[in-house]
Design a protein around this motif. Structure first.
Motif, short mmCIF file in Angstrom:
data_model
loop_
_atom_site.label_atom_id
_atom_site.label_comp_id
_atom_site.label_asym_id
_atom_site.label_seq_id
_atom_site.Cartn_x
_atom_site.Cartn_y
_atom_site.Cartn_z
N CYS A 58 0.83 -1.21 0.00
CA CYS A 58 0.00 0.00 0.00
C CYS A 58 0.86 1.26 0.00
CB CYS A 58 -0.92 0.00 1.21
SG CYS A 58 -2.20 -1.28 1.17
N ILE A 59 1.96 1.23 0.74
CA ILE A 59 2.83 2.41 0.80
C ILE A 59 3.51 2.65 -0.53
CG2 ILE A 59 4.97 3.30 1.83
CD1 ILE A 59 4.09 1.93 4.45
N VAL A 60 4.00 1.59 -1.19
CA VAL A 60 4.64 1.75 -2.49
C VAL A 60 3.62 2.24 -3.53
CG1 VAL A 60 5.77 0.55 -4.39
CG2 VAL A 60 6.46 0.08 -2.04
N VAL A 61 2.40 1.72 -3.48
CA VAL A 61 1.35 2.19 -4.39
C VAL A 61 1.07 3.67 -4.15
CG1 VAL A 61 -1.11 2.01 -4.93
CG2 VAL A 61 0.26 -0.06 -4.69
N ALA A 62 1.03 4.08 -2.88
CA ALA A 62 0.81 5.49 -2.56
C ALA A 62 1.97 6.35 -3.10
CB ALA A 62 0.68 5.67 -1.06
N GLN A 63 3.19 5.84 -3.02
CA GLN A 63 4.33 6.56 -3.57
C GLN A 63 4.18 6.75 -5.07
OE1 GLN A 63 7.43 3.92 -2.09
NE2 GLN A 63 8.16 5.52 -0.72
N VAL A 64 3.80 5.68 -5.76
CA VAL A 64 3.65 5.74 -7.22
C VAL A 64 2.53 6.71 -7.60
CG1 VAL A 64 3.02 4.41 -9.27
CG2 VAL A 64 4.56 3.42 -7.56
N VAL A 65 1.44 6.69 -6.84
CA VAL A 65 0.33 7.62 -7.11
C VAL A 65 0.80 9.07 -6.98
CG1 VAL A 65 -1.89 8.45 -6.21
CG2 VAL A 65 -1.48 5.99 -6.45
N GLY A 66 1.74 9.30 -6.07
CA GLY A 66 2.22 10.67 -5.86
C GLY A 66 3.31 11.13 -6.80
N LEU A 67 3.78 10.26 -7.70
CA LEU A 67 4.86 10.63 -8.61
C LEU A 67 4.55 11.85 -9.49
CD1 LEU A 67 6.27 7.15 -9.76
CD2 LEU A 67 7.36 8.82 -8.26
N PRO A 68 3.32 12.00 -9.98
CA PRO A 68 3.03 13.19 -10.79
C PRO A 68 3.27 14.51 -10.06
CG PRO A 68 1.31 11.55 -11.10
CD PRO A 68 2.18 11.06 -9.97
N LEU A 69 3.23 14.48 -8.74
CA LEU A 69 3.47 15.71 -7.97
C LEU A 69 4.89 16.23 -8.20
CD1 LEU A 69 1.79 14.74 -4.56
CD2 LEU A 69 0.89 16.28 -6.32
N TYR A 70 5.82 15.34 -8.54
CA TYR A 70 7.20 15.76 -8.79
C TYR A 70 7.26 16.72 -9.97
CZ TYR A 70 12.27 15.46 -9.31
OH TYR A 70 13.60 15.76 -9.40
N VAL A 71 6.40 16.50 -10.97
CA VAL A 71 6.36 17.37 -12.14
C VAL A 71 5.61 18.66 -11.83
CG1 VAL A 71 5.63 17.54 -14.56
CG2 VAL A 71 6.46 15.36 -13.65
N ILE A 72 4.54 18.54 -11.03
CA ILE A 72 3.73 19.71 -10.71
C ILE A 72 4.50 20.68 -9.81
CG2 ILE A 72 1.60 20.48 -9.59
CD1 ILE A 72 0.40 17.73 -10.33
N LYS A 73 5.00 20.17 -8.69
CA LYS A 73 5.79 20.98 -7.76
C LYS A 73 6.53 20.05 -6.82
CE LYS A 73 5.49 25.16 -4.92
NZ LYS A 73 4.59 26.16 -4.31
N LYS A 74 7.85 20.19 -6.76
CA LYS A 74 8.67 19.26 -5.99
C LYS A 74 8.35 19.32 -4.49
CE LYS A 74 12.60 19.04 -9.15
NZ LYS A 74 14.05 19.27 -9.32
N GLU A 75 7.94 20.51 -4.00
CA GLU A 75 7.61 20.62 -2.58
C GLU A 75 6.41 19.74 -2.23
OE1 GLU A 75 8.36 23.09 -4.52
OE2 GLU A 75 10.10 24.02 -3.58
#
Length: 288
Positions: A58-75
């Motif tokens: 579940c934690i790794v899936v949550a990490q993958v789901v959050g990957l687009p945030l790196y493009v939107i804003k690194k913070e």
């Protein structure tokens, strides 16, 4: 840099067959030894392992789901990853509590006076800085579990970064998760490790603004380093003693000689962004 020491020891003896001795030697917060049959032990072990694997997935899936945030804003991405790191810290703390509950004793010198307090229910609350380098001896493979728990007592379990050997990166699920956490993997070959370490430390030293007094602000960070480079065993002790003899250093009785190259390099790279180094000596009943 100021240095503080605190010594951590594990449980009291449990192998006595005399009830009166067990009663007198048991720590006030230590629970009665569990008395499960083989079948119950197997079922409990299966359920705990299954639960932990589900948590990791579940934690790794949550990490993958959050990957687009790196493009939107690194913070935003860093905040999301910190939340998933907090979740993993809670998971391993619960895993330890359920599978191997361990009374912990923490002591320190005057430099940590007031930074470690005991709660009314026997828990620990710490008040260490938000940015520090934590060095520790490496007794057993699970040392990092207890040190991550210490970050939890300081509400820093989402901001821990660990320097560890590269082979751990290839553990299914856990390895991918640690990579996204920004952990620093070392191949134990300085020419290859130096640029990698320099790159990661530069990321951890980025200024995030200024305080009202004009001082630079940085993201919270606890950098965990095991300067010994490996855990204690008969073989590593022999290698360590031979290294000490070569350098004219007396052998240590319960620890390995630390290697200073990586630690010194880290302190050089973090100069100006980290003011404190905490030296934690870990000891367990049983290991020599």
């Amino acid at each position: 840099m100021p240095r503080a020491r605190h010594r951590k020891m594990a449980s009291l003896p449990r192998n006595s067959t005399r009830p009166e001795l067990m009663k007198s030697s048991r720590h006030m917060y230590e629970r009665e030894p569990a008395n499960y049959g083989i079948l119950v032990q197997l079922v409990r072990s299966f359920l705990i392992v299954a639960w932990f694997c589900c948590c990791c997935t579940c934690i790794v899936v949550a990490q993958v789901v959050g990957l687009p945030l790196y493009v939107i804003k690194k913070e935003y991405f860093n905040t999301w990853i910190a939340l998933t790191k907090e979740s993993f810290g809670l998971a391993i703390t619960a895993l330890t509590e359920w599978s191997a509950p361990t009374p912990v004793r923490i002591s320190g010198d005057r430099s940590v006076l007031g930074q470690v307090t005991l709660t009314s229910n026997g828990g620990i609350k710490t008040n260490f800085p938000e940015r520090l380098v934590l060095i520790a001896n490496h007794q057993v493979y699970t040392d990092w579990l207890y040190l991550w728990w210490v970050t939890y007592t300081n509400k820093m379990h989402g901001h821990i970064y660990i320097i560890l050997k590269e082979s751990l990166k290839y553990i299914p699920l856990v390895g991918q998760g640690m990579t996204l956490y920004g952990f620093i993997f070392m191949a134990r070959k300085w020419m290859a490790d130096k640029p990698r370490l320099q790159h990661r430390l530069s990321k951890l030293s980025i200024k995030r603004g200024q305080s009202a007094s004009g001082n630079p602000l940085f993201d919270p960070m606890w950098l965990l380093i095991f300067p010994e480079g490996t855990n204690l065993s008969l073989h590593t002790k022999q290698v360590s003693d031979a290294y000490g003899e070569k350098k004219g250093i007396p052998p240590l009785k319960h620890e390995l000689h630390p290697r200073s190259t990586g630690l010194y390099f880290c302190l050089q790279q973090l100069r100006g962004s980290v003011q404190y180094v905490y030296d934690c000596t870990m000891a367990y009943e049983g290991p020599p």
